[in-house]
Design an enzyme around this catalytic site. Structure first.
Site, PDB file in Angstrom:
ATOM      1  N   GLU B  70       0.866  -1.147  -0.013  1.00 28.02           N
ATOM      2  CA  GLU B  70       0.159  -0.024   0.087  1.00 28.02           C
ATOM      3  C   GLU B  70       0.937   1.220  -0.020  1.00 28.02           C
ATOM      4  OE1 GLU B  70      -0.434  -2.590   1.891  1.00 28.02           O
ATOM      5  OE2 GLU B  70      -2.473  -3.240   1.322  1.00 28.02           O
ATOM      6  N   HIS B 139     -11.805  -4.950   7.836  1.00 27.40           N
ATOM      7  CA  HIS B 139     -12.424  -4.779   6.369  1.00 27.40           C
ATOM      8  C   HIS B 139     -13.934  -4.142   6.487  1.00 27.40           C
ATOM      9  CE1 HIS B 139      -9.587  -8.282   6.341  1.00 27.40           C
ATOM     10  NE2 HIS B 139      -9.425  -7.919   5.287  1.00 27.40           N
TER      11      HIS B 139
END
Lengths: 373, 334
Positions: B70, B139
Site C-alpha cells: 500500500e 475490512h
C-alpha cells in the site's frame, strides 16, 4: 356500457408517473371534454389533467398526494342508472397494463429518434397517428434557450391527433450533441434546415418558442416556400430585449439554490418550478460542453433586441400566429415589436409567463390546433 | 436515460476521463486482472469489478497492477501526480490506509502547501468503506472522518450512481489529492445516469428530500437509511428534509445551516465513528452557527464506540438502521 375511465395522462417520453396534487371536481359533477379536472405533478412540472371523455363523475379513485403510474385509474364517469356494484366491478376489472398497450399505438406516445447531421447528433421526439391527414404539413417544434423537446410535453399529443409532430433538441440541448460551431440564430437555423431536409420534409408548419421562435422565423424568411404556417410563442429578437438577468443568471447558476429563482422568472405561477424541474436543469447544465454552448449562443445574438429586417417579415407569404404571455418576465416591454401586419394573428394569454405552452397548455393547444389546420 | 449501477457509473467515469486525457492512469492491486479474470484483456478489474475492461482499452502502461504494498501504491501515485500525471490509485479497503499514512498525510496532502503553491498533486485514491459485508473488524470500517480532518485532502462520499460518476470525474479533474470513498454495499445500487460526461462540483450538498419538521444529514449508505426512515415518518405526517453533503471536505455548511434554520431539529446519521466523527463535526457546526434556531438537542446517530463485530446479528445492530432513525425522529419531536 356507460362507464368511462379517467386516467393519468402521459405528457412526454420521460413521464412514467405523476403525483396527484389536487382534484378540481367532486363526485356528482358533470364533466365536459377538455375540462381541467385535476392537477398532476410530474418530474418536470405540474400540469392540468384535461378530461378526454364527458359524463357524470361518479367515483374518485386516486387520492390527493398519491403517486400514480401513467394511465392509472383516476376516476370513473357513469350515468345515474349505473349501480355502485357496476362501478365496483369496473374498478376491479381495470388493468393498467391493457390501457398502456392501447396508448402504445403511436397515437399519444412520443417516439424518440436521432439523426446524424455533419459531425453532430440531433435528437427529436415524434408523435402522429398512422392515419394522419396527408394534406397537413408536419409540424416541427423548436424550443428555446436552455430548453429541449420535452418542453412541448403538454402539446405534442394534442397537435399530433391528425398529423405528424416533431420536436427536436437544438444542438447543445436535450440529448443532442453538446458541440456547436456557430451559436448565432443563422447557425441554429442552418441546423434546423439540415434537420428538416434529413427527415425528407418538403413543407412544414413551424412552431418556435423564444429563441426557437427566432430560429423558426429565420428559417421561414430564407425558405418561404417550404413553410406552410409559422407559430411564434414569446419570440425573442423581434423588437423586445431578452431579460439579461435571466440569460446571465441561467448561465452562471451552478446550484439548485441559485437556479431556482432564475427558473421562476419563466412562469406566471412560480409554484410550477418544482424541485425536480430545478434538479433536471442543474443536471443538464453539468454536462460537458453545455456551458460552452450556452455561452456561444448568448454571446452571438441573445443580448440584441432585434436581428430581423421588418421588410423581410412583411414579405413572408405564410400566416403567422403570435402567442404571448401577459406576465412574461423574459421578453421585456409591451411594444408589439416587428411581428405585425394583416397575416399576423396575436393572442395574449392571461396567467401565462414566458412558457404559455407549459403553463396554459389547453389554451395554446386550442390556438395551435385551429391555426395549423 | 440508462439505468446504471454505481459500479458501472464509476467504470464510465474512469473510461471517459482516460479517453479524454491521456495523463490519467490507474494503479492498484488487481485493477487489471484478479479474481475471476480470464486473461489480461478480458480482465475482471479489481476485487469489485470497477476497473473491468479498462486494460483492454488503455493498455498495461496506463492500467498498472501493483504488488501488495500500500505504501508503494500511494507513494508512486503522489510522485506521479507531482510530475504531471493524474493517477487514480485504488486501495481495496480503507482499513489498510494505516500502512500508507505518511504518503497521504505528510506527502500528498502537504506538497502544495510546503512547496509554496508551486506544485499540484492531482491524484485520486479510490477505496471502499462500510460494515454489513460480514468481513469483520479489519475490512468494515468507515474512516472518512480521519481524512476529513487533514487539511489538503478532499473527501468524497457518493450515495448514488448519478453522483458517483459526476463526482469521480470532478475528482480526476481536480488538482488536489481527493479520497473517494465507495460503500461496499452500494455497488449494485442503480439509477438513471447520463452516458455523457459531467462533473458535480465539490462542496455542494444534495437535498435528497424537502421537509419541514426535522433535518437529517446523512453520508454515503446512510442516505438510503435516512430516506427509508423519512418515508415511514411521512406516513405519520412527519416531514423530514434529507441532506446528502456528498463531500465532507469541502463541506456545504450553508445548505445544512439553512435547513436547520427552517426545521429547528437535526439528526446526523453517520457510520464513521461515535467519537470525533462527522456526526460530532456537523453537530459542532450547527451549535456554533445555528444555535438560536434549535428547538431540541441534536441527535448523533452513529455506531457504538466499538470495533465492527463479526457476529452477524451484532454487526446488523452496530450500523444505524431505518428503525433507529425513526425512533430518533420520534424522540427529537417529544
Amino acid at each position: 356500457m356507460t362507464l368511462k375511465a379517467v386516467t393519468v395522462p402521459k405528457w412526454g417520453l420521460s413521464m412514467n408517473e405523476g403525483e396527484l396534487i389536487q382534484w378540481h371536481v367532486a363526485p356528482g359533477d358533470d364533466i365536459t371534454v377538455g375540462q381541467e379536472i385535476a392537477e398532476i405533478e410530474t418530474s418536470k412540472i405540474a400540469g392540468p389533467v384535461e378530461a378526454a371523455v364527458a359524463g357524470r363523475l361518479r367515483r374518485i379513485i386516486a387520492k390527493e398526494g398519491e403517486m400514480l403510474p401513467v394511465v392509472a385509474l383516476l376516476a370513473v364517469l357513469a350515468a345515474d342508472s349505473d349501480s355502485d356494484d357496476d362501478i365496483d366491478a369496473f374498478v376491479a376489472g381495470f388493468e393498467v397494463k391493457d390501457q398502456a398497450d392501447d396508448a402504445g399505438d403511436g397515437a399519444t406516445l412520443p417516439l424518440s429518434g436521432q439523426l446524424s447531421l455533419n459531425d453532430m447528433e440531433i435528437s427529436y421526439l415524434e408523435v402522429g397517428p398512422g392515419d394522419r391527414n396527408p394534406d397537413l404539413a408536419p409540424v416541427v417544434l423548436i424550443h428555446g434557450f436552455g430548453g429541449d423537446g420535452n418542453n412541448w410535453l403538454f402539446n405534442m399529443a394534442k397537435l399530433g391527433e391528425n398529423r405528424r409532430v416533431i420536436a427536436l433538441d437544438l444542438p447543445g440541448h436535450g440529448r443532442s450533441s453538446k458541440n456547436i460551431t456557430d451559436g448565432s440564430i443563422t447557425g441554429l437555423a442552418a441546423v434546423v434546415g439540415d434537420f428538416i431536409a434529413a427527415l425528407g420534409l418538403d413543407r412544414v408548419a413551424l412552431g418556435g418558442h423564444s429563441l426557437g421562435a427566432a430560429v423558426a422565423l429565420h428559417y421561414a424568411i430564407n425558405n418561404p416556400d417550404r413553410v406552410d404556417r409559422l407559430a411564434l410563442i414569446c419570440p425573442a429578437l423581434v423588437g423586445r430585449a431578452v431579460n439579461p438577468d435571466y440569460v446571465t443568471g441561467f448561465i452562471q447558476a451552478r446550484t439548485r439554490k441559485q437556479l431556482k429563482p432564475v427558473l421562476q422568472l419563466l412562469f406566471s405561477d412560480e409554484q410550477l418550478v418544482t424541485a425536480n424541474l430545478v434538479n433536471d436543469m442543474v443536471k443538464y447544465k453539468r454536462l460537458d460542453g453545455v456551458a460552452t454552448v450556452l455561452d456561444m449562443i448568448a454571446a452571438a445574438d441573445l443580448f440584441k433586441t432585434v436581428i430581423f429586417d421588418p421588410a423581410d417579415i412583411d414579405r413572408l407569404p405564410m400566416p403567422i400566429c403570435l402567442i404571448a404571455g401577459e406576465d412574461d418576465k423574459i421578453i421585456c416591454g409591451t411594444e408589439p415589436g416587428i411581428i405585425t401586419g394583416d397575416k399576423v394573428t396575436t393572442h395574449r394569454l392571461k396567467q401565462a409567463g414566458h412558457m404559455p405552452h407549459m403553463e396554459r397548455p389547453e389554451k395554446v393547444n386550442e390556438i395551435l390546433t385551429d391555426f395549423f389546420c | 436515460m440508462t439505468q446504471k449501477t454505481i459500479r458501472q457509473a464509476l467504470n464510465d467515469a474512469l473510461r471517459q476521463e482516460m479517453g479524454r486525457d491521456n495523463r490519467v492512469i490507474i494503479l492498484g492491486e488487481d485493477v487489471a486482472g484478479g479474481q475471476g479474470g480470464t486473461g489480461i484483456i478480458d480482465a475482471y478489474g479489481g476485487p469489485l469489478g470497477v476497473t473491468k475492461g479498462l486494460i483492454g482499452d488503455f493498455g498495461s502502461r496506463r492500467v498498472i497492477d501493483t504488488p501488495i504494498t500500500e505504501s508503494a501504491i500511494m507513494g508512486a501515485a503522489a510522485g506521479a501526480a507531482a510530475t504531471g500525471l493524474r493517477p487514480v490509485a485504488e486501495l481495496m479497503f480503507v482499513d489498510f490506509m494505516g500502512v500508507c499514512f505518511d504518503q497521504i498525510f505528510n506527502q500528498a496532502a502537504k506538497f502544495r502547501y510546503m512547496f509554496g503553491g508551486k506544485t499540484r498533486t492531482p491524484m485520486v485514491i479510490r477505496t471502499t468503506i462500510g460494515a454489513g459485508m460480514r468481513t469483520a473488524a479489519q475490512h468494515s470500517q468507515c474512516l472518512y472522518h480521519m481524512f476529513t480532518s487533514v487539511p489538503g485532502l478532499k473527501c468524497v462520499l457518493p450515495s448514488n450512481a448519478y453522483d458517483a460518476k459526476g463526482l469521480l470525474i470532478e475528482a480526476i479533474r481536480d488538482d488536489d489529492p481527493v479520497i473517494f470513498f465507495e460503500n461496499k454495499l452500494l455497488y449494485d445500487h442503480a439509477c438513471e445516469v447520463p452516458d455523457e460526461s459531467y462533473a458535480i462540483p465539490f462542496g455542494e450538498a444534495n437535498v435528497v428530500r424537502d421537509g419541514d419538521d426535522i433535518t437529517i444529514v446523512a453520508f454515503s449508505r446512510m442516505v438510503h437509511i435516512a430516506e427509508a426512515a423519512a418515508k415511514k415518518l411521512a406516513d405519520d405526517g412527519i416531514s423530514v428534509e434529507v441532506i446528502d453533503p456528498r463531500t465532507t471536505s469541502p463541506l456545504d455548511e450553508e445548505t445544512i445551516l439553512d435547513s436547520v434554520a427552517h426545521t429547528g431539529r437535526l439528526i446526523v446519521v453517520d457510520e464513521s465513528a461515535a467519537r470525533c466523527g462527522m456526526a460530532a463535526d456537523i453537530a459542532g457546526l450547527v451549535v456554533a452557527k445555528a444555535f438560536d434556531h434549535l428547538k431540541a438537542p441534536i441527535i448523533q446517530l452513529t455506531p457504538p464506540h466499538t470495533p465492527v463485530p463479526f457476529s452477524p446479528p451484532l454487526e446488523d445492530a452496530y450500523v444505524p438502521s431505518a428503525d433507529s432513525v425513526v425512533a430518533a425522529a420520534r424522540n427529537i419531536l417529544k
